[in-house]
Design an enzyme around this catalytic site. Structure first.
Site, PDB file in Angstrom:
ATOM      1  N   VAL A  15       0.829  -1.205   0.000  1.00 44.68           N
ATOM      2  CA  VAL A  15       0.000   0.000   0.000  1.00 44.68           C
ATOM      3  C   VAL A  15       0.866   1.259   0.000  1.00 44.68           C
ATOM      4  CG1 VAL A  15      -1.714   1.323   1.335  1.00 44.68           C
ATOM      5  CG2 VAL A  15      -1.942  -1.158   1.120  1.00 44.68           C
ATOM      6  N   LYS A  36      14.953  -3.309   2.971  1.00 45.48           N
ATOM      7  CA  LYS A  36      13.993  -2.842   1.960  1.00 45.48           C
ATOM      8  C   LYS A  36      14.355  -1.421   1.506  1.00 45.48           C
ATOM      9  CE  LYS A  36       9.547  -4.179   2.233  1.00 45.48           C
ATOM     10  NZ  LYS A  36       8.113  -4.199   2.550  1.00 45.48           N
ATOM     11  N   THR A  58      -5.693  -0.012   6.643  1.00 39.29           N
ATOM     12  CA  THR A  58      -7.053  -0.343   7.065  1.00 39.29           C
ATOM     13  C   THR A  58      -7.057  -0.535   8.577  1.00 39.29           C
ATOM     14  OG1 THR A  58      -7.382  -1.468   4.987  1.00 39.29           O
ATOM     15  CG2 THR A  58      -8.941  -1.990   6.745  1.00 39.29           C
ATOM     16  N   ASN A  68     -14.801  -3.771   2.241  1.00 36.32           N
ATOM     17  CA  ASN A  68     -14.150  -5.078   2.093  1.00 36.32           C
ATOM     18  C   ASN A  68     -15.097  -6.202   2.491  1.00 36.32           C
ATOM     19  OD1 ASN A  68     -11.804  -4.153   1.029  1.00 36.32           O
ATOM     20  ND2 ASN A  68     -10.532  -4.492   2.827  1.00 36.32           N
ATOM     21  N   GLY A  83     -14.785 -19.455  -7.329  1.00 35.60           N
ATOM     22  CA  GLY A  83     -13.450 -20.049  -7.369  1.00 35.60           C
ATOM     23  C   GLY A  83     -13.149 -20.831  -6.113  1.00 35.60           C
ATOM     24  N   GLY A 134      -8.570 -14.679  -0.748  1.00 33.49           N
ATOM     25  CA  GLY A 134      -7.436 -14.697   0.176  1.00 33.49           C
ATOM     26  C   GLY A 134      -6.807 -13.325   0.203  1.00 33.49           C
ATOM     27  N   CYS A 172      -5.853  -8.686   2.924  1.00 37.85           N
ATOM     28  CA  CYS A 172      -6.913  -7.785   3.380  1.00 37.85           C
ATOM     29  C   CYS A 172      -8.208  -8.483   3.781  1.00 37.85           C
ATOM     30  CB  CYS A 172      -7.190  -6.745   2.302  1.00 37.85           C
ATOM     31  SG  CYS A 172      -5.829  -5.575   2.193  1.00 37.85           S
ATOM     32  N   LYS A 209      -8.261 -10.840   7.055  1.00 40.95           N
ATOM     33  CA  LYS A 209      -8.025 -10.166   8.346  1.00 40.95           C
ATOM     34  C   LYS A 209      -9.041  -9.040   8.581  1.00 40.95           C
ATOM     35  CE  LYS A 209      -4.710  -6.531   7.231  1.00 40.95           C
ATOM     36  NZ  LYS A 209      -5.578  -5.380   7.186  1.00 40.95           N
ATOM     37  N   ARG A 212       0.281 -14.059   0.814  1.00 41.84           N
ATOM     38  CA  ARG A 212      -0.294 -14.027   2.158  1.00 41.84           C
ATOM     39  C   ARG A 212      -1.741 -14.514   2.113  1.00 41.84           C
ATOM     40  NH1 ARG A 212       1.219  -7.962   3.951  1.00 41.84           N
ATOM     41  NH2 ARG A 212       0.802  -7.620   1.750  1.00 41.84           N
TER      42      ARG A 212
HETATM   43  C1  UDX Z   1      -0.716  -3.120   5.164  1.00 45.87           C
HETATM   44  C2  UDX Z   1      -1.944  -3.710   5.825  1.00 45.87           C
HETATM   45  O1  UDX Z   1      -1.847  -5.114   5.797  1.00 45.87           O
HETATM   46  C3  UDX Z   1      -3.190  -3.231   5.188  1.00 45.87           C
HETATM   47  O2  UDX Z   1      -4.322  -3.648   5.884  1.00 45.87           O
HETATM   48  C4  UDX Z   1      -3.200  -1.768   5.227  1.00 45.87           C
HETATM   49  O3  UDX Z   1      -4.327  -1.282   4.580  1.00 45.87           O
HETATM   50  C5  UDX Z   1      -1.922  -1.187   4.681  1.00 45.87           C
HETATM   51  O4  UDX Z   1      -0.794  -1.750   5.280  1.00 45.87           O
HETATM   52  P1  UDX Z   1       0.665  -3.800   3.069  1.00 45.87           P
HETATM   53  O5  UDX Z   1       1.178  -2.545   2.454  1.00 45.87           O
HETATM   54  O6  UDX Z   1       0.324  -4.928   2.162  1.00 45.87           O
HETATM   55  O7  UDX Z   1      -0.684  -3.501   3.842  1.00 45.87           O
HETATM   56  O8  UDX Z   1       1.642  -4.276   4.234  1.00 45.87           O
HETATM   57  P2  UDX Z   1       3.157  -4.694   4.123  1.00 45.87           P
HETATM   58  O9  UDX Z   1       3.503  -5.066   2.734  1.00 45.87           O
HETATM   59  O10 UDX Z   1       3.406  -5.610   5.259  1.00 45.87           O
HETATM   60  O11 UDX Z   1       3.926  -3.306   4.384  1.00 45.87           O
HETATM   61  C6  UDX Z   1       4.049  -2.681   5.595  1.00 45.87           C
HETATM   62  C7  UDX Z   1       5.417  -2.007   5.643  1.00 45.87           C
HETATM   63  O12 UDX Z   1       5.511  -1.222   6.823  1.00 45.87           O
HETATM   64  C8  UDX Z   1       6.596  -2.989   5.661  1.00 45.87           C
HETATM   65  O13 UDX Z   1       7.509  -2.675   4.634  1.00 45.87           O
HETATM   66  C9  UDX Z   1       7.213  -2.788   7.044  1.00 45.87           C
HETATM   67  O14 UDX Z   1       8.616  -2.965   7.049  1.00 45.87           O
HETATM   68  C10 UDX Z   1       6.805  -1.366   7.359  1.00 45.87           C
HETATM   69  N1  UDX Z   1       6.765  -1.034   8.794  1.00 45.87           N
HETATM   70  C11 UDX Z   1       6.118  -1.835   9.660  1.00 45.87           C
HETATM   71  C12 UDX Z   1       7.380   0.126   9.253  1.00 45.87           C
HETATM   72  O15 UDX Z   1       7.983   0.863   8.473  1.00 45.87           O
HETATM   73  N2  UDX Z   1       7.293   0.437  10.568  1.00 45.87           N
HETATM   74  C13 UDX Z   1       6.671  -0.363  11.471  1.00 45.87           C
HETATM   75  O16 UDX Z   1       6.638  -0.045  12.646  1.00 45.87           O
HETATM   76  C14 UDX Z   1       6.052  -1.536  10.994  1.00 45.87           C
HETATM   77  C1  UDX Z   2      -9.013  -6.010  -1.741  1.00 50.70           C
HETATM   78  C2  UDX Z   2     -10.051  -4.943  -2.126  1.00 50.70           C
HETATM   79  O1  UDX Z   2     -10.606  -5.245  -3.411  1.00 50.70           O
HETATM   80  C3  UDX Z   2      -9.407  -3.565  -2.137  1.00 50.70           C
HETATM   81  O2  UDX Z   2     -10.401  -2.579  -2.391  1.00 50.70           O
HETATM   82  C4  UDX Z   2      -8.750  -3.322  -0.789  1.00 50.70           C
HETATM   83  O3  UDX Z   2      -8.061  -2.086  -0.793  1.00 50.70           O
HETATM   84  C5  UDX Z   2      -7.778  -4.417  -0.435  1.00 50.70           C
HETATM   85  O4  UDX Z   2      -8.449  -5.680  -0.488  1.00 50.70           O
HETATM   86  P1  UDX Z   2      -7.025  -7.280  -2.959  1.00 50.70           P
HETATM   87  O5  UDX Z   2      -7.046  -8.151  -1.746  1.00 50.70           O
HETATM   88  O6  UDX Z   2      -5.728  -6.727  -3.421  1.00 50.70           O
HETATM   89  O7  UDX Z   2      -8.016  -6.038  -2.748  1.00 50.70           O
HETATM   90  O8  UDX Z   2      -7.620  -8.095  -4.216  1.00 50.70           O
HETATM   91  P2  UDX Z   2      -9.096  -8.406  -4.772  1.00 50.70           P
HETATM   92  O9  UDX Z   2      -9.065  -8.195  -6.230  1.00 50.70           O
HETATM   93  O10 UDX Z   2     -10.156  -7.735  -4.010  1.00 50.70           O
HETATM   94  O11 UDX Z   2      -9.188  -9.982  -4.531  1.00 50.70           O
HETATM   95  C6  UDX Z   2      -9.249 -10.532  -3.220  1.00 50.70           C
HETATM   96  C7  UDX Z   2      -9.471 -12.019  -3.289  1.00 50.70           C
HETATM   97  O12 UDX Z   2     -10.776 -12.315  -3.771  1.00 50.70           O
HETATM   98  C8  UDX Z   2      -8.494 -12.750  -4.226  1.00 50.70           C
HETATM   99  O13 UDX Z   2      -8.099 -13.966  -3.618  1.00 50.70           O
HETATM  100  C9  UDX Z   2      -9.324 -12.990  -5.463  1.00 50.70           C
HETATM  101  O14 UDX Z   2      -8.885 -14.108  -6.210  1.00 50.70           O
HETATM  102  C10 UDX Z   2     -10.700 -13.219  -4.856  1.00 50.70           C
HETATM  103  N1  UDX Z   2     -11.808 -12.918  -5.784  1.00 50.70           N
HETATM  104  C11 UDX Z   2     -11.988 -11.642  -6.253  1.00 50.70           C
HETATM  105  C12 UDX Z   2     -12.684 -13.924  -6.168  1.00 50.70           C
HETATM  106  O15 UDX Z   2     -12.536 -15.091  -5.737  1.00 50.70           O
HETATM  107  N2  UDX Z   2     -13.729 -13.617  -7.012  1.00 50.70           N
HETATM  108  C13 UDX Z   2     -13.938 -12.361  -7.486  1.00 50.70           C
HETATM  109  O16 UDX Z   2     -14.908 -12.164  -8.248  1.00 50.70           O
HETATM  110  C14 UDX Z   2     -13.045 -11.338  -7.097  1.00 50.70           C
END
Ligand code: UDX
Ligand code: UDX
Length: 465
Positions: A11, A35, A120, A227, A272, A276, A279, A282, A346
């Site tokens: 994100v 990183k 989130t 979500n 399907g 997973g 997001c 959890k 994940r």
């Molecule tokens: C995460 C959450 O899972 C999601 O719900 C939220 O909306 C956005 O943040 P994501 O970006 O996929 O999503 O997480 P991740 O790829 O784990 O990135 C988090 C980053 O924050 C990592 O690079 C981690 O090293 C960093 N981090 C974590 C910090 O810089 N400081 C901290 O204290 C903890």
């Molecule tokens: C989701 C939300 O869509 C996004 O708005 C939010 O910010 C983060 O969480 P993401 O998890 O990246 O995004 O992917 P998404 O395209 O939503 O798919 C989530 C899961 O649902 C995947 O495992 C996907 O394969 C599954 N999925 C999605 C289905 O099984 N059927 C569908 O029609 C759409």
């Protein structure tokens, strides 16, 4: 605007790159020194379309990468928090990273700052951030806390960010609302799109996007509710697909009929092996937990979660139906990431299915265009081998299983796959192929919510041909 984005994950990094492309000056800060060093060297730690291009264009110019939060805070007017909010005990979101970032932020204040939740988070998190700021010495009038939830999907994150359906700004006073309007001004005014954007506009998107202003509390709820609704839509269609299998109907036809109703719409109606990712699983648990704490029992979500869990077990039963016994079978698996277009594994249902197959005593040869490196870190070492192409995975296998909806799988050369497989059996957990086409290519084909394709000998016996 000078913006710090804390957390360079799926994100935060996308937000940093897109804000830079919109003309802002960004410091992307992460406490993972490896990183940060990678990003400083110009390497991109995640697989995400258009991200390498944007980082190459702005890295070292409009985006600086660092691992010192105080330095990033001191140089910025707005601080977006995009660190992980993983699932904690009893379904609650673990907000300890948000809390520790907030504490550090409070101690680094050198003037007014807008703190924006991008991760989130459950309702009332903005109140907690405010309290933690005050407890750690920040003056009450030196900051505001706003919520600006992010709706991007992995795999299409950059285009989702730059061409959003809407931008939600949850701000409890005029100053913070005005700052967020200014940050998103290039999108909402349309000037970003007129300037010849780096990233092409996807079909069906509306520009300029609407900006919806709400209270911080409402914005936090919007994200969780959104979500939860999308996950509910997927579980609903999976339940209907299961019913289609029971009565011999075709889920594609049913989806066409349902999705044509404008009140429902055709998107997120793909059945399907279940949803997973980092997001939905959890966030549903966290929404359920926070609702319970606030006195409302959101039992509706329990069934959404149950249907989703059941989908992967149904798939395994389907594999058994196709193959009879699983012990000692050599299975080709296409797809490990939780959806196509990302290397993220994940909470991937594909990984869960592979683990179940290994438990049953099958050997699997897997292929994923981007997710194999991350999968290696979590899958057991024995029983799994990693192929360099779908055709190599299929070579000599007892069956081919499709677990992720990568576009390149849908474009496979079916004759080549048929020739490579030991037996022409395909069990498709993502409905990537047309059953009639699979029949024409001589496959036994099992998919979700659609009648099985048997061999032509079976079809003749059943009086179909
Ligand atoms: C995460 C959450 O899972 C999601 O719900 C939220 O909306 C956005 O943040 P994501 O970006 O996929 O999503 O997480 P991740 O790829 O784990 O990135 C988090 C980053 O924050 C990592 O690079 C981690 O090293 C960093 N981090 C974590 C910090 O810089 N400081 C901290 O204290 C903890
Ligand atoms: C989701 C939300 O869509 C996004 O708005 C939010 O910010 C983060 O969480 P993401 O998890 O990246 O995004 O992917 P998404 O395209 O939503 O798919 C989530 C899961 O649902 C995947 O495992 C996907 O394969 C599954 N999925 C999605 C289905 O099984 N059927 C569908 O029609 C759409």
């Amino acid at each position: 605007m000078k913006i710090a984005v804390v957390g360079s994950g799926y994100v935060g990094l996308v937000a940093a790159a897109c804000f830079a492309d919109m003309g802002h000056d960004i410091i992307s800060v992460d406490n993972d020194a490896n990183k940060t060093a990678m990003l400083q060297r110009g390497e991109v730690p995640i697989h995400e379309q258009y991200l390498p291009e944007l980082l190459a264009r702005h890295g070292g110019k409009r985006i600086a990468f660092c691992s010192s939060l105080p330095d990033a805070v001191a140089a910025s007017d707005a601080i977006f928090i995009a660190v992980g909010t993983p699932q904690g005990g009893d379904g609650y979101a673990d907000l300890s990273y948000v809390e520790s970032v907030t504490r550090e932020l409070a101690r680094a204040m050198n003037g007014y700052k807008l703190i924006v939740e991008k991760s989130t988070v459950p309702v009332f998190t903005h109140d907690w951030i405010r309290k933690v700021m005050l407890l750690n010495g920040a003056a009450a009038d030196s900051f505001d806390v706003a919520s600006n939830p992010e709706f991007l999907r992995e795999g299409t994150a950059v285009t989702d960010f730059l061409y959003p359906d809407r931008i939600v700004v949850g701000a409890d006073n005029a100053r913070s609302a005005a700052m967020l309007r200014e940050i998103y001004g290039p999108l909402t005014s349309g000037s970003y799109y007129q300037a010849g954007p780096a990233v092409p506009r996807p079909d069906g998107t509306h520009i300029p996007p609407a900006l919806i202003e709400t209270s911080a509390k409402s914005a936090e709820l919007i994200k969780h509710a959104c979500n939860a609704f999308l996950a509910m839509k997927i579980s609903f269609i999976n339940a209907v697909a299961n019913l289609c299998e029971s009565v011999g109907a075709d889920i594609r036809q049913v989806c066409n009929g349902i999705g044509a109703d404008e009140r429902i719409g055709p998107r997120f109606l793909n059945p399907g092996i279940g949803y997973g990712g980092s997001c939905f699983p959890k966030d549903l648990a966290a929404f359920r937990a926070v609702a319970r704490e606030c006195g409302y029992d959101l039992r509706l979500l329990d069934e959404v979660i149950n249907i989703n869990e059941d989908q992967r077990h149904r798939f395994l039963r389907k594999v058994r139906r196709a193959l009879w016994t699983l012990r000692g079978k050599r299975l080709a698996v296409l797809g490990l990431s939780f959806k196509g277009g990302t290397d993220d594994v994940r909470e991937s249902p594909a990984i869960a299915v592979v683990e179940m197959l290994l438990k049953e005593g099958s050997e699997v040869r897997v292929y994923d265009p981007a997710g194999m490196q991350r999968a290696r870190e979590i899958l057991p070492a024995s029983g799994v081998t990693y192929a360099s192409s779908p055709y190599q995975a299929a070579s000599g296998a007892d069956a081919l299983l499709i677990l992720t909806d990568w576009a390149e799988f849908a474009a496979l050369d079916l004759d080549r796959i048929h020739a490579a497989l030991g037996y022409p059996i395909v069990v498709d957990g993502r409905n990537l192929f047309d059953p009639a086409v699979m029949a024409a290519h001589g496959f036994y084909y099992y998919s979700v919510g659609r009648p099985d394709v048997q061999s032509s000998a079976d079809r003749r016996t059943a009086g179909i041909e």
